[in-house]
Motif scaffolding. Structure first.
Motif, PDB file in Angstrom:
ATOM      1  N   SER A   1      40.346   0.920  64.992  1.00 31.37           N
ATOM      2  CA  SER A   1      41.683   1.062  64.414  1.00 31.37           C
ATOM      3  C   SER A   1      42.755   1.097  65.495  1.00 31.37           C
ATOM      4  O   SER A   1      43.891   0.724  65.266  1.00 31.37           O
ATOM      5  CB  SER A   1      41.774   2.333  63.567  1.00 31.37           C
ATOM      6  OG  SER A   1      41.499   3.475  64.351  1.00 31.37           O
TER       7      SER A   1
ATOM      8  N   PRO B   1      44.562   9.838  60.891  1.00 26.60           N
ATOM      9  CA  PRO B   1      43.836   9.987  59.631  1.00 26.60           C
ATOM     10  C   PRO B   1      44.144   8.810  58.717  1.00 26.60           C
ATOM     11  O   PRO B   1      45.216   8.191  58.806  1.00 26.60           O
ATOM     12  CB  PRO B   1      44.368  11.312  59.068  1.00 26.60           C
ATOM     13  CG  PRO B   1      45.576  11.641  59.854  1.00 26.60           C
ATOM     14  CD  PRO B   1      45.535  10.905  61.129  1.00 26.60           C
ATOM     15  N   GLY B   2      43.210   8.513  57.817  1.00 31.67           N
ATOM     16  CA  GLY B   2      43.345   7.336  56.969  1.00 31.67           C
ATOM     17  C   GLY B   2      44.668   7.205  56.236  1.00 31.67           C
ATOM     18  O   GLY B   2      45.311   6.154  56.290  1.00 31.67           O
ATOM     19  N   PRO B   3      45.138   8.270  55.535  1.00 26.16           N
ATOM     20  CA  PRO B   3      46.400   8.140  54.801  1.00 26.16           C
ATOM     21  C   PRO B   3      47.580   7.819  55.704  1.00 26.16           C
ATOM     22  O   PRO B   3      48.447   7.016  55.336  1.00 26.16           O
ATOM     23  CB  PRO B   3      46.550   9.519  54.135  1.00 26.16           C
ATOM     24  CG  PRO B   3      45.156  10.035  54.009  1.00 26.16           C
ATOM     25  CD  PRO B   3      44.448   9.552  55.246  1.00 26.16           C
TER      26      PRO B   3
ATOM     27  N   GLU C   1      47.387   6.314  58.650  1.00 25.51           N
ATOM     28  CA  GLU C   1      47.183   4.948  59.136  1.00 25.51           C
ATOM     29  C   GLU C   1      47.713   3.941  58.127  1.00 25.51           C
ATOM     30  O   GLU C   1      48.411   2.983  58.483  1.00 25.51           O
ATOM     31  CB  GLU C   1      45.693   4.703  59.398  1.00 25.51           C
ATOM     32  CG  GLU C   1      45.385   3.318  59.929  1.00 25.51           C
ATOM     33  CD  GLU C   1      43.904   3.140  60.225  1.00 25.51           C
ATOM     34  OE1 GLU C   1      43.516   2.008  60.546  1.00 25.51           O
ATOM     35  OE2 GLU C   1      43.155   4.125  60.131  1.00 25.51           O
ATOM     36  N   ARG C   2      47.421   4.192  56.844  1.00 26.24           N
ATOM     37  CA  ARG C   2      47.920   3.286  55.809  1.00 26.24           C
ATOM     38  C   ARG C   2      49.441   3.375  55.681  1.00 26.24           C
ATOM     39  O   ARG C   2      50.112   2.378  55.407  1.00 26.24           O
ATOM     40  CB  ARG C   2      47.238   3.604  54.474  1.00 26.24           C
ATOM     41  CG  ARG C   2      45.746   3.230  54.466  1.00 26.24           C
ATOM     42  CD  ARG C   2      45.145   3.382  53.092  1.00 26.24           C
ATOM     43  NE  ARG C   2      45.033   4.774  52.683  1.00 26.24           N
ATOM     44  CZ  ARG C   2      44.000   5.569  52.984  1.00 26.24           C
ATOM     45  NH1 ARG C   2      42.992   5.096  53.716  1.00 26.24           N
ATOM     46  NH2 ARG C   2      43.962   6.828  52.559  1.00 26.24           N
TER      47      ARG C   2
END
Length: 308
Positions: A4, A24-26, A28-29
């Protein structure tokens, strides 16, 4: 390096910003959504105060759009001099196209009378000036630094921004204040933990008139304390009384310091020289937006202490 991080959200190789740590994923999005928004805009003008929110928008806009991004800082007596310098220094560090524009909200009685929607008059004046700048830049889109948390706060200025068609890419991407700081740190922006420092007009209770000399007095009082090791503070101006707020966790050390030595008499003398007739230390500590309590239904936000 994590995949990532290597991907850097398809940032062109010629740009300088890159992620230095995983997200963290959220979040990153959220960054991906933010970058997509910017990539879809041919030209932008960023309402740039130098705070962490607008600085992140300006940094990413400059990184994605290059010379097609312009950061503009509104300058008036309500902007503390040190914040004006910081905004300029940060823009230079980022390599941003940056300009200042003098605002005239102090000529507007709906601002100087300090009503509950004072911020509406302030932002209306700012965006009145940004609109022709954007129009001259081939119809550039004006952006601000409003984040997701701001939408649930007392922010009359958001209404003025919407009336002028301003977009808030952080809020649109679902990024809150904590996310702004985490993203700023991950992108290597050295001011990622910069304390929130609202305009000097926020130091006056609603209904108490505001003018340039009183704003300058508050700025000088806060600067005096800042130079003596108090990095986070507010000097609330209530009539002719100065009420000092510092983070609650720092109060014991501050009280100890004021009880001994020369700081207390020096402080009193300095503040009286500025025109205050009394000086008080708020024993509750620094709470962001404390004066909004008079509005009802406002959620206090204590400020964590950071050692000098």
């Amino acid at each position: 390096m994590l995949p990532s991080l290597a991907r850097i959200y398809a940032m062109p190789a010629t740009r300088r910003l890159s992620l230095l740590e995983a997200l963290p994923g959220p979040l990153e999005r959220g960054l991906e959504a933010l970058c997509r928004q910017l990539d879809a805009l041919p030209q932008v003008v960023v309402a740039y105060s130098g705070g962490v929110d607008s600085a992140l928008v300006a940094a990413l806009a400059g990184d994605r759009l290059g010379v097609r991004a312009l950061a503009v800082t509104g300058v008036s007596p309500a902007l503390a001099p040190h914040l004006r310098r910081e905004a300029s220094d940060q823009a230079r560090w980022l390599g941003l196209r940056h300009r200042e524009v003098a605002t005239a909200e102090l000529a507007d009685p709906t601002y100087t009378s300090n009503p509950q929607d004072r911020c509406y008059a302030c932002k209306r004046e700012l965006h009145r000036l940004l609109a022709p700048i954007a129009a001259a830049a081939e119809g550039a889109q004006v952006l601000d630094g409003v984040n997701l948390d701001d939408l649930g706060d007392h922010r009359p200025g958001i209404r003025a921004a919407r009336e002028f068609g301003v977009r808030s890419p952080l809020a649109e991407a679902g990024i809150d204040k904590a996310g702004v700081r985490q993203l700023s740190r991950a992108l290597g922006l050295p001011w990622w933990d910069k304390p929130a420092q609202p305009c000097l007009a926020s130091r006056f209770p609603y209904g108490e008139p505001i003018d340039a000399p009183r704003l300058a007095r508050v700025a000088a009082a806060e600067d005096w304390l800042r130079q003596r090791g108090f990095p986070e503070l507010r000097v609330r101006s209530q009539g002719e009384t100065a009420r000092i707020e510092i983070p609650a966790a720092g109060l014991p050390a501050a009280l100890e310091c004021l009880s001994h030595g020369e700081l207390r008499p020096q402080l009193v003398e300095a503040f009286r020289h500025l025109g205050f007739t009394a000086v008080a230390l708020d024993l509750e500590g620094l709470v962001s937006g404390k004066l909004n309590r008079s509005l009802g239904g406002y959620r206090d936000r204590p400020i964590p202490w950071r050692a000098p």
